[in-house]
Design an enzyme around this catalytic site. Structure first.
Site, PDB file in Angstrom:
ATOM      1  N   GLU A  51       3.161   6.333  -8.055  1.00 48.93           N
ATOM      2  CA  GLU A  51       3.169   6.039  -9.499  1.00 48.93           C
ATOM      3  C   GLU A  51       3.934   4.758  -9.830  1.00 48.93           C
ATOM      4  O   GLU A  51       3.616   4.063 -10.790  1.00 48.93           O
ATOM      5  CB  GLU A  51       3.781   7.209 -10.286  1.00 48.93           C
ATOM      6  N   ARG A 103       8.969   4.997   0.981  1.00 52.62           N
ATOM      7  CA  ARG A 103       9.783   5.580   2.051  1.00 52.62           C
ATOM      8  C   ARG A 103      10.294   6.983   1.691  1.00 52.62           C
ATOM      9  O   ARG A 103      10.764   7.697   2.574  1.00 52.62           O
ATOM     10  CB  ARG A 103      10.931   4.635   2.432  1.00 52.62           C
ATOM     11  N   LYS A 156      13.175  -2.344  -8.593  1.00 50.61           N
ATOM     12  CA  LYS A 156      13.667  -1.477  -7.520  1.00 50.61           C
ATOM     13  C   LYS A 156      14.109  -2.347  -6.338  1.00 50.61           C
ATOM     14  O   LYS A 156      15.125  -2.091  -5.704  1.00 50.61           O
ATOM     15  CB  LYS A 156      12.538  -0.517  -7.121  1.00 50.61           C
ATOM     16  N   GLY A 180       0.804  -1.216   0.000  1.00 51.09           N
ATOM     17  CA  GLY A 180       0.000   0.000   0.000  1.00 51.09           C
ATOM     18  C   GLY A 180       0.832   1.259   0.000  1.00 51.09           C
ATOM     19  O   GLY A 180       2.004   1.246  -0.372  1.00 51.09           O
ATOM     20  N   GLN A 209      14.860  -8.752  -3.699  1.00 49.14           N
ATOM     21  CA  GLN A 209      13.559  -9.389  -3.459  1.00 49.14           C
ATOM     22  C   GLN A 209      13.112 -10.144  -4.711  1.00 49.14           C
ATOM     23  O   GLN A 209      12.622 -11.281  -4.631  1.00 49.14           O
ATOM     24  CB  GLN A 209      12.526  -8.320  -3.090  1.00 49.14           C
ATOM     25  N   SER A 263       9.541   5.466  -4.222  1.00 47.14           N
ATOM     26  CA  SER A 263       9.478   4.555  -3.079  1.00 47.14           C
ATOM     27  C   SER A 263       8.539   5.153  -2.041  1.00 47.14           C
ATOM     28  O   SER A 263       8.509   6.373  -1.850  1.00 47.14           O
ATOM     29  CB  SER A 263      10.885   4.409  -2.473  1.00 47.14           C
ATOM     30  N   HIS A 275       4.054   1.981  -8.112  1.00 46.38           N
ATOM     31  CA  HIS A 275       3.129   0.853  -7.967  1.00 46.38           C
ATOM     32  C   HIS A 275       2.142   0.815  -9.144  1.00 46.38           C
ATOM     33  O   HIS A 275       1.821  -0.257  -9.672  1.00 46.38           O
ATOM     34  CB  HIS A 275       2.314   0.977  -6.675  1.00 46.38           C
TER      35      HIS A 275
HETATM   36  O1  PAF Z   1       7.685  -5.229  -2.126  1.00 45.85           O
HETATM   37  C1  PAF Z   1       6.792  -5.184  -1.249  1.00 45.85           C
HETATM   38  O2  PAF Z   1       6.015  -4.235  -1.188  1.00 45.85           O
HETATM   39  C2  PAF Z   1       6.660  -6.327  -0.258  1.00 45.85           C
HETATM   40  O3  PAF Z   1       7.906  -6.827   0.105  1.00 45.85           O
HETATM   41  C3  PAF Z   1       5.735  -7.450  -0.740  1.00 45.85           C
HETATM   42  C4  PAF Z   1       6.286  -8.128  -2.000  1.00 45.85           C
HETATM   43  C5  PAF Z   1       4.356  -6.888  -1.037  1.00 45.85           C
HETATM   44  C6  PAF Z   1       5.599  -8.523   0.330  1.00 45.85           C
HETATM   45  O4  PAF Z   1       5.054  -8.010   1.497  1.00 45.85           O
END
Ligand code: PAF
Length: 276
Positions: free
Chosen positions: A31, A182, A144, A27, A148, A180, A33
């Protein structure tokens, strides 16, 4: 667009969906996302976005409590882009204590994993749960969060998940600052300074493209520049773009990754570097 908060309600809605494509998020959408969601649309018929701040991936001294929860604004932004929003509570997604976890590969203890112990274990565990709930045929993750993405690719491959992992380019502000959630923690002055991380990554890329191969010196120069401007650097590292192993001398496909603190905000960024 429909919004569902529980696993049974989501499953019921998706029982008649075809070619589900999934964008997991925490959440506080920006932009960047929305670009992931736009890309998702090209990979399926039913776009599902999850909004869930996952406690499992935050360390005890991290920003889980402060992480912005902006569900109404997020849903307004997703209107017209997504078909379904899944926004469970912690109790909905973790109805019993989570005592089983996905143990990610050794890579997850390096780079961000070295500074955020348990982070990728929490990410991999929640993503596997979300994949099981949504059962998408494809899922979109941003470059980004490069490490992950590598962990999620390994998850899908090693657990034989029938899910195509789609990688999205990093969305950037006009000054190249990686978008981001953050960034919202930055003060006005810090926002201007924040671009220094990207600039140092770009300097390393230019040096490599001009023939330099002294990785350690390049990393050290970037670290020095950031530290002399008040940053606290977690890491700056040149890696193999596919495996994230430390870059070998003759590597052609590299990625330079950095994570550093500007005041109270930890920023990460990376740049892929393909050498001819
Ligand atoms: O990248 C993120 O926002 C989080 O690490 C994710 C993939 C939604 C998992 O909580």
């Amino acid at each position: 667009m429909e919004i569902h908060h529980t696993v049974p309600a989501l499953r019921q809605r998706l029982s008649w969906a075809t070619r589900v494509v999934f964008v997991p998020t925490m959440g506080n959408l920006h932009e960047g996302h929305l670009d992931l969601v736009r890309l998702a649309r090209k990979h399926g018929d039913c776009v599902v976005v999850s909004i869930f701040v996952n406690p499992l991936q935050f360390g005890p001294n991290e920003d889980y409590a402060q992480y912005p929860r902006t569900l109404d604004a997020d849903c307004a932004k997703l209107e017209g882009l997504a078909d379904v929003v899944f926004a469970p509570s912690v109790a909905d997604l973790y109805p019993v204590e989570q005592t089983m976890f996905v143990e990610p590969p050794p890579l997850a203890t390096e780079l961000c994993g070295e500074f955020r112990p348990g982070h990728f274990r929490g990410v991999a565990t929640v993503v596997l749960k979300l994949f099981n709930v949504v059962q998408p045929h494809a899922a979109v993750f941003g470059k980004k969060d490069y490490q992950q993405l590598a962990v999620i690719r390994a998850l899908a491959e090693q657990f034989n998940l029938p899910i195509e992992i789609v990688a999205a380019e990093t969305s950037r502000a006009p000054n190249h600052l990686a978008l981001s959630s953050r960034n919202g923690y930055l003060s006005e002055a810090e926002r201007g300074e924040a671009i220094r991380l990207f600039r140092n990554l770009a300097t390393i890329r230019e040096a490599l493209q001009s023939g330099s191969r002294d990785y350690a010196a390049l990393e050290q120069a970037a670290r020095g520049d950031l530290e002399s401007h008040g940053w606290r650097v977690d890491y700056l590292s040149l890696r193999n773009a596919a495996t994230l192993a430390p870059a070998a001398p003759e590597e052609r496909n590299l990625v330079v990754l950095g994570a550093a603190w500007l005041g109270k905000t930890r920023l990460i960024d990376n740049l892929e570097i393909a050498l001819a």
